[in-house]
Scaffold this active site. Sequence first.
Site, PDB file in Angstrom:
ATOM      1  N   GLU A  50     -59.778-135.417  -8.643  1.00 55.57           N
ATOM      2  CA  GLU A  50     -59.800-136.854  -8.423  1.00 55.57           C
ATOM      3  C   GLU A  50     -58.408-137.273  -7.994  1.00 55.57           C
ATOM      4  O   GLU A  50     -57.431-136.905  -8.646  1.00 55.57           O
ATOM      5  CB  GLU A  50     -60.071-137.535  -9.762  1.00 55.57           C
ATOM      6  CG  GLU A  50     -61.331-138.320  -9.830  1.00 55.57           C
ATOM      7  CD  GLU A  50     -61.402-138.997 -11.168  1.00 55.57           C
ATOM      8  OE1 GLU A  50     -60.659-139.972 -11.373  1.00 55.57           O
ATOM      9  OE2 GLU A  50     -62.182-138.537 -12.014  1.00 55.57           O
ATOM     10  N   ASP A  61     -56.867-149.183 -15.802  1.00 59.95           N
ATOM     11  CA  ASP A  61     -55.901-148.141 -16.121  1.00 59.95           C
ATOM     12  C   ASP A  61     -54.994-148.511 -17.279  1.00 59.95           C
ATOM     13  O   ASP A  61     -54.559-149.646 -17.398  1.00 59.95           O
ATOM     14  CB  ASP A  61     -55.035-147.827 -14.897  1.00 59.95           C
ATOM     15  CG  ASP A  61     -55.806-147.019 -13.875  1.00 59.95           C
ATOM     16  OD1 ASP A  61     -56.666-146.225 -14.294  1.00 59.95           O
ATOM     17  OD2 ASP A  61     -55.558-147.190 -12.673  1.00 59.95           O
TER      18      ASP A  61
END
Lengths: 265, 389
Positions: A50, A61
């Site tokens: 990824e 995040d």
Amino acid sequence: MSLNAIKAAFEKAHSEGRKALMPFLMSGHPDAEGFARNLAEAGRYADVIEVGVPFSDPLADGPVIQAAAAQALKAGTSLASTLAAIARRKSGPPVVLMLSFNQVLAHGLDEFAARLAEAGVSGAIVPDLPFEESDALQLAFTQHGLAFVSMLAPTTCASRMKTILEQAYGFVYLISVAGVTGTRDTYPSETIEYIRTAAQIARVPVCVGFGISKPQHIEQLREHAAGFIVGSALIRSIDQGGTIADILAPLREACDATITTGTNQ
Amino acid sequence: MTTAEKTRGRFGIYGGQYVPETLIANLNELEAAYDVAQADPTFAAELELTLREFVGRSTPLYFAERLSTDWGGRVFLKREDLTHTGAHKINNAVGQALLAKRLGKTRVVAETGAGQHGVATAAACARLGLECIVYMGALDCERQRPNVERMKLLGATVVPCEAGSRNLKIAINEAIRDWICRPADTHYLIGSVVGPHPYPTIVRDFQSVIGREAREQILQREGQLPDAVIACVGGGSNAMGIFAGFVDDDVELHGVEAGGHGTTHAAPLNSGTPGVLHGAMQYLLQDDDGQILDTHSIAAGLDYPGVGPEHSFLRDIERAKYHVVRDDEAVSAFKELSRNEGIIPAVESSHALAYAKRLLSERPGLSVIVNLSGRGDKDLPSLMERGLL
């Protein structure tokens, strides 16, 4: 590279009796050269990689990946530089991008999909594009042979989980616990039940992300999951001057360990 | 629910729910609870009582006689600066806090720019016994210090956000992340008509009391509707609130964005392009790779690169017009209202005043209502430090 490359990667892991390992790297982190090196190095341990394209305002995040994104952005990392770095690879496992929907929109959905396909990217994860809003991008991805990767969260209700899984491509990204990316100690029993439920319905591999940093996590969750995503732990190790192998070698081992109980994808 | 059925959160192409999967359940829960609350006379009565006794509504519509003479028209000010905590933000804060209580939430998170929404949320939470955490950009903590102290006094935890531009945008990022981490017990009490559906609708509805009152008041006083209604636009909640009362009438709607220094600004409706930020499609200041640009405004409450989806829609269909007022023009209006009318306006609201002056200079004789969205006490330390007063 394409949706088919992802399918092949999971089929290969499954046929060899392994869980898939999916490391996450941030494009342009710690710098352009470092990223290219890490991308090659991670390929030695990964079934799928990824690659995050840094965004100015990420929502999902945690602090480690936010900081990496900020650093990469400051150094001028863009979608173009990310795709160029991926296209330069001579070999390695399939790559999926992770980025925010505005970074897709800015280029136009079809143009975005075309550029990914051209660079040899296999698909993308767009965490702020939930199922209901994703029709147009899914269509563009299908036309270019790319995987639009859906996500499940612990808060996803049963009927919604079924709908999402029925239309999943490539693999499904299961968010292990409510929260942002980052590492955790252990997982509650609900997490295991939730992975089991998803794996029973899913026709594509179910991969678990958020909080995977140690072999014990994989051991705890591997019965029903087809793969594991490791992000913050890897980024932190890179920040601290560690090698890719420091983190990925033991996780690779945990993924490879013979599975003695239960079912898997 | 299929994609086709889910159109409620859209204003034209704008709005929607661009959020991580973890939050979808919360948004559905909030939407359902809001639908039930709206149909419940008990909720309406509770809100009405709160607005009257706690917030201090209705607020006056004030005829600014000296400004009217000087500027050449009829200038009315909708006095949201006179509400409890000193800005229109309280209308939405009490409404959403009541909703949060109905949802059984025990913890409220909010973002704040100028600090007005943070103070309003802290007050609403204190009254209802809800834990309150306010995220505020570190830059804004510095330039709006009095409000940080007020929030703390009201029992809120203020979390300064150090990332990036250290302003409102960053505070929203952090508040949303907090919510993602604790979706079960937490309500995100967003302060403007931004964010994912159903927020832009909920916040507009709670703020629409401004427009309802203003319409009634001007009709009573003047016997006719005004020519124009003017409000400043950051996220755009005070503007949507007053516009809501006049959107179906033959009345011009003018939104005023922050022009900053001129080169760096916070005027997405004038200089931006459509994109997705904080859960909604809207006009945005962004580069061609989709990165959100840094903004500047002297007004912390307008210092935001996006704008509510409904404003984005009103702009496209040209039902409302959006203008730009620079920092220096806003400061002049700030002083002018203080000296000529004895009212110290928020530096945010001063943008709307400055545009009213410009409009009347171009088209003398108009009757206009300016939404005086907040009072300016909070701005004194920062303006004085810069030597602007």
